[in-house]
Design a protein around this motif. Structure first.
Motif, short mmCIF file in Angstrom:
data_model
loop_
_atom_site.label_atom_id
_atom_site.label_comp_id
_atom_site.label_asym_id
_atom_site.label_seq_id
_atom_site.Cartn_x
_atom_site.Cartn_y
_atom_site.Cartn_z
N PHE A 38 0.88 -1.22 -0.08
CA PHE A 38 0.11 -0.06 -0.06
C PHE A 38 0.91 1.38 0.04
O PHE A 38 1.60 1.43 0.77
CB PHE A 38 -0.73 -0.05 1.03
CG PHE A 38 -1.62 1.13 1.31
CD1 PHE A 38 -2.80 1.52 0.50
CD2 PHE A 38 -1.54 1.97 2.44
CE1 PHE A 38 -3.60 2.61 0.63
CE2 PHE A 38 -2.30 3.11 2.42
CZ PHE A 38 -3.59 3.58 1.71
N LYS B 22 -8.67 8.48 -0.37
CA LYS B 22 -7.42 8.63 -0.26
C LYS B 22 -6.92 9.41 0.96
O LYS B 22 -7.57 10.44 1.40
CB LYS B 22 -6.85 9.09 -1.56
CG LYS B 22 -5.30 9.08 -1.78
CD LYS B 22 -5.05 9.48 -3.32
CE LYS B 22 -4.20 10.38 -3.63
NZ LYS B 22 -3.46 11.25 -2.90
N THR C 88 -0.38 7.31 -3.38
CA THR C 88 -1.13 7.35 -4.63
C THR C 88 -2.50 6.39 -4.42
O THR C 88 -3.50 6.30 -5.25
CB THR C 88 -0.38 6.62 -5.46
OG1 THR C 88 0.19 5.19 -5.06
CG2 THR C 88 0.90 7.49 -6.07
N ASP C 89 -2.46 5.51 -3.54
CA ASP C 89 -3.51 4.40 -3.50
C ASP C 89 -4.50 4.52 -2.59
O ASP C 89 -4.72 5.65 -1.64
CB ASP C 89 -3.00 3.07 -2.98
CG ASP C 89 -1.76 2.53 -3.49
OD1 ASP C 89 -1.59 3.11 -4.83
OD2 ASP C 89 -0.97 1.59 -3.22
#
Ligand code: SF4
Length: 788
Positions: A511, A527, A515-516
């Motif tokens: 993770f 996010k 960005t994830d």
């Protein structure tokens, strides 16, 4: 980018306008007139900037070149600036540190030794911190209670000894040594040694703070100068500004990747440049703390307004003001030269994750998921751990809590186990008051005791079995195999508290919170926003429970608590003085073959429990050394009985029959740590000399301090002439003068004799140690003569 050549150093000093600018002439004439105490907890112990000023006048006139900040502080503490050889990386400096700090595991033998110096008080302010012996099991309060019970005799000994000898005592539960030092004792420009490798943490407040072995601490406590090889200086020039997810931890994770675990050896890492301004004082402390992972002597930042803010927030405005007056000596000189220079642009620095198994395997977060897959590192994240002495500031905790709060707002709990170790009672109380503890607990976090806990392996981990392959990530500093949970299959990674906190919600090492996205309880993806926190608590620090025991003004009537039946503590008896005679026909206890490190001489692991009990720990003496005659460990000939026995058993047999014995060793005997037990134990068991092809320098000095003779074969091939069935005489000692060779004679088993020559580096003062029986015996005699 690393410069491979001598490079021009700091050319501009940042934010000088924030600090008072007095002319040097004015400062020189007045700096020592002011009396500012080193700590609010130590009355009448003043900062000695005048000594630094005076020393530097002498050193500047001799060296005639600009100085780095590290040089200014180190040379400012020279015992004799007029006569001291000064060459970076070459000379051995004799220094006068301003203070000593000991953690509870190493303090035991240090204090036991200090007691035998016969001094009424330590020569410099000293503190002892109970942090290493507390095991994390359930949570802060019950874990602390259990530790107090289990370690009672050690704590009672330390508390009473501290009271007797004028030492500040921080009780269990007070926090981790380095955090307490930062909050109470670190002073810009001063020098401290501490019996813990992460002592450099205090570099975050501009102090030269070095981790040492107990023997060095005892010297300084007993007024003997501290010896240090003149450090090289590695400059790290920081430009740009920290932003987004990047934290101070990422600076040191990056530096570790560049320099590797050995790259800082023998050097002070000196940070400078405009990027320093974007770091808080506690952030700078994080960077200095983890500098130990690259082998650096210490790490250091120039004094600035961020340090001033921290000093003021911890009730030390007088020190901040005084440091501002002394600022010209708390910055590197323009044009100073570094032995190596590294540039890091903080604008471009990515968050990093280092590991597994070594802190210098640095991977930027953007590449980390691919590395996890490439190396088949276990992707499931079992545990995330934040805190420790490295990353437990208010700022760290506030940023982590902000991330946890975001997750809670999306209805998430931590998927991995999540532990939080506050660095001090003050941090714990403040984050509890400000609601961070509630936030952590709400998402399933467990707040542990204010102590080292899992960072030093004091972790009763139950979620995986020994040998089970798994991953954990912490904001600590070290991740060597088995360090946290004694499981060699645990893949331990190190990152900022921000990344650790974010990752426990994913429960997955791949993770990337930059960005994830994660799925909230409402099924919607979200996010994390960039973390934000507070450098210092807006409402000030809450001191929490008072866990400090100040020494009484007069400790002479205090009796030190050591039970005669204790198996963990034992008072030391002074070693016997030399009888003025040659050492005649001393049996060779062991002829050691090949590597013989301090681990071979005094093994760690389960033996560490006995580090305050010389007789018990001596049962590990040389048990790891390989007998050159047989190739076996811990089996030597008892020349009196003709039987084979364990090394310590045979040594003690000789001692009890008043038969001195010697050890014969190969190259670099005693390499490894500075562990003083490796010299104390052979002496305790009746050894008088170690004769080797060569010695590791620190161990050689430790042997001298304990009244042993370290002798070098003049002709290294003479090592081959000796076996474990021989006896050695050391001749004409009455007429020995430092600098001379010493003649030895082998008596072989068949009665034949042959002579060989040895050299020794013993100097005049050290010869006095041998004659007195030990360096501390000599101190005790001097103290007695002074009527102390
Ligand atoms: Fe050492 Fe860890 Fe304790 Fe810090 S928290 S002093 S690194 S054991």
């Amino acid at each position: 980018m690393v410069s491979r050549f001598l490079t021009r150093g700091a050319t501009s000093l940042s934010r000088q306008s924030m600090l008072s600018k007095r002319t040097m002439a004015t400062v020189q004439s007045s700096i020592g007139d002011k009396k500012v105490e080193m700590s609010n907890l130590e009355k009448g112990k003043y900062i000695n900037y005048q000594r630094i000023e005076n020393n530097l006048q002498v050193v500047r006139s001799r060296l005639n070149r600009p100085l780095t900040l590290a040089e200014k502080i180190v040379y400012g503490h020279l015992d004799n600036p007029h006569e001291q050889d000064i060459e970076r990386g070459v000379s051995y400096l004799k220094l006068r540190p301003d203070r000593v700090a000991c953690q509870d595991a190493t303090a035991q033998m240090a204090i036991l030794q200090f007691m035998s110096a016969g001094l009424p008080q330590t020569a410099v302010p000293t503190s002892v911190h109970c942090d290493h012996l507390i095991q994390a099991q359930i949570g802060g309060v019950p874990d602390l209670k259990r530790a107090i019970d289990i370690n009672k005799e050690v704590y009672d000994f330390l508390a009473t000894a501290c009271a007797k000898y004028g030492i500040g005592f921080w009780k269990p539960g007070s926090g981790i040594i380095h955090q307490i030092i930062l909050e109470n004792y670190a002073v810009p420009g001063l020098m401290m040694i501490g019996t813990d490798s992460h002592t450099p943490n205090a570099g975050g407040l501009g102090m030269v703070a070095c981790g040492v072995g107990g023997a060095d601490a005892v010297d300084v406590m007993a007024d003997i100068p501290w010896e240090l090889k003149a450090p090289k200086v590695i400059g790290v020039h920081l430009s740009g500004k920290l932003n987004g997810w990047t934290t101070p931890k990422d600076v040191i994770l990056k530096v570790a990747g560049i320099l590797t675990v050995k790259g800082g050896t023998g050097a002070i890492i000196e940070y400078h440049g405009p990027g320093v301004e974007s770091l808080s004082a506690t952030g700078m402390a994080t960077i200095c703390n983890m500098g130990a992972e690259i082998g650096a002597t210490t790490s250091l930042f120039p004094y600035n307004h961020r340090m001033a803010s921290y000093l003021k927030a911890t009730n030390r405005s007088a020190i901040a003001n005084y440091a501002e007056e002394f600022n010209h000596n708390l910055q590197p000189d323009q044009g100073c030269e570094y032995d190596q220079l590294i540039h890091i642009n903080l604008d471009e620095l990515e968050p990093h994750i280092n590991g597994p198994f070594t802190p210098d395997l640095a991977t930027p977060i953007s590449k980390f998921a691919a590395e996890v897959k490439k190396h088949s590192w276990p992707q499931e994240l079992k545990v995330g751990l934040i805190g420790s002495c490295t990353n437990s500031s208010y700022e760290d905790m506030s940023r982590s809590a902000a991330i946890a709060k975001q997750a809670a707002e999306h209805g998430l709990e931590a998927k991995s186990k999540f532990t939080i170790t506050p660095g001090s009672e003050q941090v714990r109380a403040t984050i509890a008051r400000d609601g961070f503890v509630d936030t952590f607990e709400k998402i399933g976090g467990v707040v542990l005791a204010n102590a080292c806990g899992p960072c030093i392996g004091q972790w009763d981990r139950q979620d995986v079995k020994k040998g089970e392959v798994n991953s954990i990530i912490s904001s600590y500093n070290r991740n060597f195999t088995g360090r946290n949970d004694a499981n060699p299959a645990t893949h331990a990674f190190v990152a900022s508290p921000d990344l650790v906190t974010a990752m426990v919600f994913a429960g997955d090492l791949t993770f990337n919170p930059l960005t994830d996205t994660l799925k909230g309880s409402d099924g919607k993806e979200f996010k994390f926003a960039d973390p934000s926190g507070h450098e210092l608590p807006a409402k000030g620090y809450d001191p929490g429970e008072n866990t400090f025991q100040a020494p009484p003004a007069d400790g002479t009537t205090v009796s030190v608590a050591v039970s005669p039946s204790s198996d963990r503590l034992q008072l030391l008896k002074p070693f016997k003085a030399w009888d003025g005679k040659d050492i005649v026909e001393a049996p060779v206890l062991i002829k050691a073959k090949g590597k013989c490190t301090t681990d071979h001489i005094s093994a760690g692991g389960p033996w560490l429990k006995y580090r305050g009990h010389l007789e018990n720990i001596s049962q590990n003496c040389l048990i790891g050394a390989i007998n050159a005659d047989s190739g076996e460990a811990n089996s030597v000939l008892n020349q009196e009985t003709g039987e084979f026995g364990a090394v310590p058993t045979v040594g003690a047999y000789y001692r009890d029959k008043n038969i001195p014995w010697v050890v014969v060793g190969d190259e670099n005997y005693g390499e490894g740590s500075s562990r003083e037990h490796a010299a104390l134990e052979p002496r305790f068991l009746g050894g008088r000399a170690v004769i080797c092809r060569s010695f590791a320098r620190i161990h050689e000095t430790n042997l001298k301090k304990q009244g042993m003779l370290p002798l070098w074969f003049k002709n290294p091939a003479d090592y081959e002439k000796i076996s474990g069935t021989d006896k050695i005489s050391i001749l004409d000692l009455q007429n020995f003068k430092p600098g001379q060779d010493i003649t030895c004679e082998i008596t072989h088993k068949d009665g034949s004799k042959e002579k060989f020559l040895t050299t020794t580096s013993i100097n005049e003062g050290q010869w006095g140690w041998f004659k007195a029986g030990s360096a501390l015996n000599m101190m005790a005699a001097a103290a007695k003569a002074r009527g102390a």
